[in-house]
Motif scaffolding. Structure first.
Motif, PDB file in Angstrom:
ATOM      1  N   ARG A  16      -5.760   2.442 -11.652  1.00 54.45           N
ATOM      2  CA  ARG A  16      -5.085   2.300 -10.371  1.00 54.45           C
ATOM      3  C   ARG A  16      -5.862   1.351  -9.465  1.00 54.45           C
ATOM      4  O   ARG A  16      -7.076   1.409  -9.385  1.00 54.45           O
ATOM      5  N   GLY A  17      -5.137   0.482  -8.790  1.00 59.33           N
ATOM      6  CA  GLY A  17      -5.775  -0.386  -7.809  1.00 59.33           C
ATOM      7  C   GLY A  17      -6.101   0.407  -6.549  1.00 59.33           C
ATOM      8  O   GLY A  17      -5.417   1.384  -6.231  1.00 59.33           O
ATOM      9  N   PRO A  18      -7.142   0.036  -5.844  1.00 58.47           N
ATOM     10  CA  PRO A  18      -7.504   0.762  -4.621  1.00 58.47           C
ATOM     11  C   PRO A  18      -6.448   0.565  -3.541  1.00 58.47           C
ATOM     12  O   PRO A  18      -5.872  -0.512  -3.408  1.00 58.47           O
ATOM     13  N   VAL A  59       2.068  -4.862 -11.693  1.00 62.77           N
ATOM     14  CA  VAL A  59       2.846  -3.655 -11.398  1.00 62.77           C
ATOM     15  C   VAL A  59       3.162  -3.563  -9.910  1.00 62.77           C
ATOM     16  O   VAL A  59       4.322  -3.637  -9.506  1.00 62.77           O
ATOM     17  N   HIS A  60       2.132  -3.404  -9.100  1.00 62.23           N
ATOM     18  CA  HIS A  60       2.358  -3.108  -7.681  1.00 62.23           C
ATOM     19  C   HIS A  60       3.054  -4.238  -6.922  1.00 62.23           C
ATOM     20  O   HIS A  60       4.017  -3.982  -6.188  1.00 62.23           O
ATOM     21  N   LEU A  61       2.584  -5.467  -7.084  1.00 61.26           N
ATOM     22  CA  LEU A  61       3.240  -6.578  -6.390  1.00 61.26           C
ATOM     23  C   LEU A  61       4.670  -6.771  -6.882  1.00 61.26           C
ATOM     24  O   LEU A  61       5.571  -7.054  -6.086  1.00 61.26           O
ATOM     25  N   VAL A  62       4.871  -6.616  -8.168  1.00 62.64           N
ATOM     26  CA  VAL A  62       6.223  -6.772  -8.722  1.00 62.64           C
ATOM     27  C   VAL A  62       7.162  -5.750  -8.096  1.00 62.64           C
ATOM     28  O   VAL A  62       8.254  -6.096  -7.620  1.00 62.64           O
ATOM     29  N   ILE A  63       6.762  -4.500  -8.063  1.00 58.81           N
ATOM     30  CA  ILE A  63       7.624  -3.447  -7.515  1.00 58.81           C
ATOM     31  C   ILE A  63       7.955  -3.707  -6.054  1.00 58.81           C
ATOM     32  O   ILE A  63       9.123  -3.683  -5.646  1.00 58.81           O
ATOM     33  N   TRP A  70       0.830  -1.211   0.000  1.00 64.85           N
ATOM     34  CA  TRP A  70       0.000   0.000   0.000  1.00 64.85           C
ATOM     35  C   TRP A  70       0.865   1.261   0.000  1.00 64.85           C
ATOM     36  O   TRP A  70       0.555   2.231  -0.677  1.00 64.85           O
ATOM     37  N   SER A  71       1.940   1.235   0.781  1.00 67.22           N
ATOM     38  CA  SER A  71       2.839   2.392   0.831  1.00 67.22           C
ATOM     39  C   SER A  71       3.468   2.651  -0.534  1.00 67.22           C
ATOM     40  O   SER A  71       3.529   3.791  -1.001  1.00 67.22           O
ATOM     41  N   ASP A  72       3.928   1.586  -1.187  1.00 63.83           N
ATOM     42  CA  ASP A  72       4.513   1.746  -2.520  1.00 63.83           C
ATOM     43  C   ASP A  72       3.471   2.225  -3.523  1.00 63.83           C
ATOM     44  O   ASP A  72       3.773   3.045  -4.402  1.00 63.83           O
ATOM     45  N   MET A  73       2.241   1.736  -3.404  1.00 61.30           N
ATOM     46  CA  MET A  73       1.179   2.139  -4.327  1.00 61.30           C
ATOM     47  C   MET A  73       0.938   3.646  -4.272  1.00 61.30           C
ATOM     48  O   MET A  73       0.680   4.277  -5.297  1.00 61.30           O
TER      49      MET A  73
END
Length: 141
Positions: free
Chosen positions: A19-21, A43-47, A5-8
């Motif tokens: 964008r994911g919530p 994207v988000h999980l990969v990062i 969540w922080s990275d998102m």
């Protein structure tokens, strides 16, 4: 989840990406759309996982899980590409074999299920029918 969540919050996505919530994965949010899942997973999980687990030694289980997950992300990208060629299908075939081989090492007690078997044949479907977007749409589209 806090790390993701922080990275998102810090990531700027292209305007064409949904964008994911920021509260995904909680009971208060509810279900995600397929577009939201796609961005979260590709994207988000990969990062976040690469940042957290990428520096770990290859012998660490978390690193092995990350490497296998990255293989899965590449597979999904090839399987859902808007274009298909012999080279992409060959790469897909190589990666699905690699993914399932590592999957069995990581989870020896879990059986390969029918969706895994079907995934082994997806390259044939792509060669025979073209990109998945051309035959996954409803007939009226």
């Amino acid at each position: 989840m806090q790390e993701i969540w922080s990275d998102m919050e810090k990531i700027r996505l292209p305007s064409w990406m949904e964008r994911g919530p920021l509260d995904w994965g909680t009971t208060t949010h509810g279900k995600l759309s397929s577009g939201q899942w796609q961005v979260i997973c590709s994207v988000h999980l990969v990062i976040t996982l690469v940042r957290l687990w990428g520096p770990l030694p290859e012998s660490d289980r978390r690193r092995q899980l990350l490497d296998n997950y990255i293989t899965l992300v590449k597979l999904v990208g090839l399987a859902t590409s808007k274009t298909v060629g012999v080279e992409q299908v060959a790469e897909y075939s190589r990666l699905i074999y690699q993914y399932l081989k590592e999957y069995k090492k990581l989870f020896p007690d879990i059986k390969i299920n029918p969706i895994h078997h079907t995934a082994m044949h997806w390259g044939d479907f792509l060669l025979g029918f073209g990109p998945s977007s051309s035959h996954n749409a409803s007939f009226y589209e």
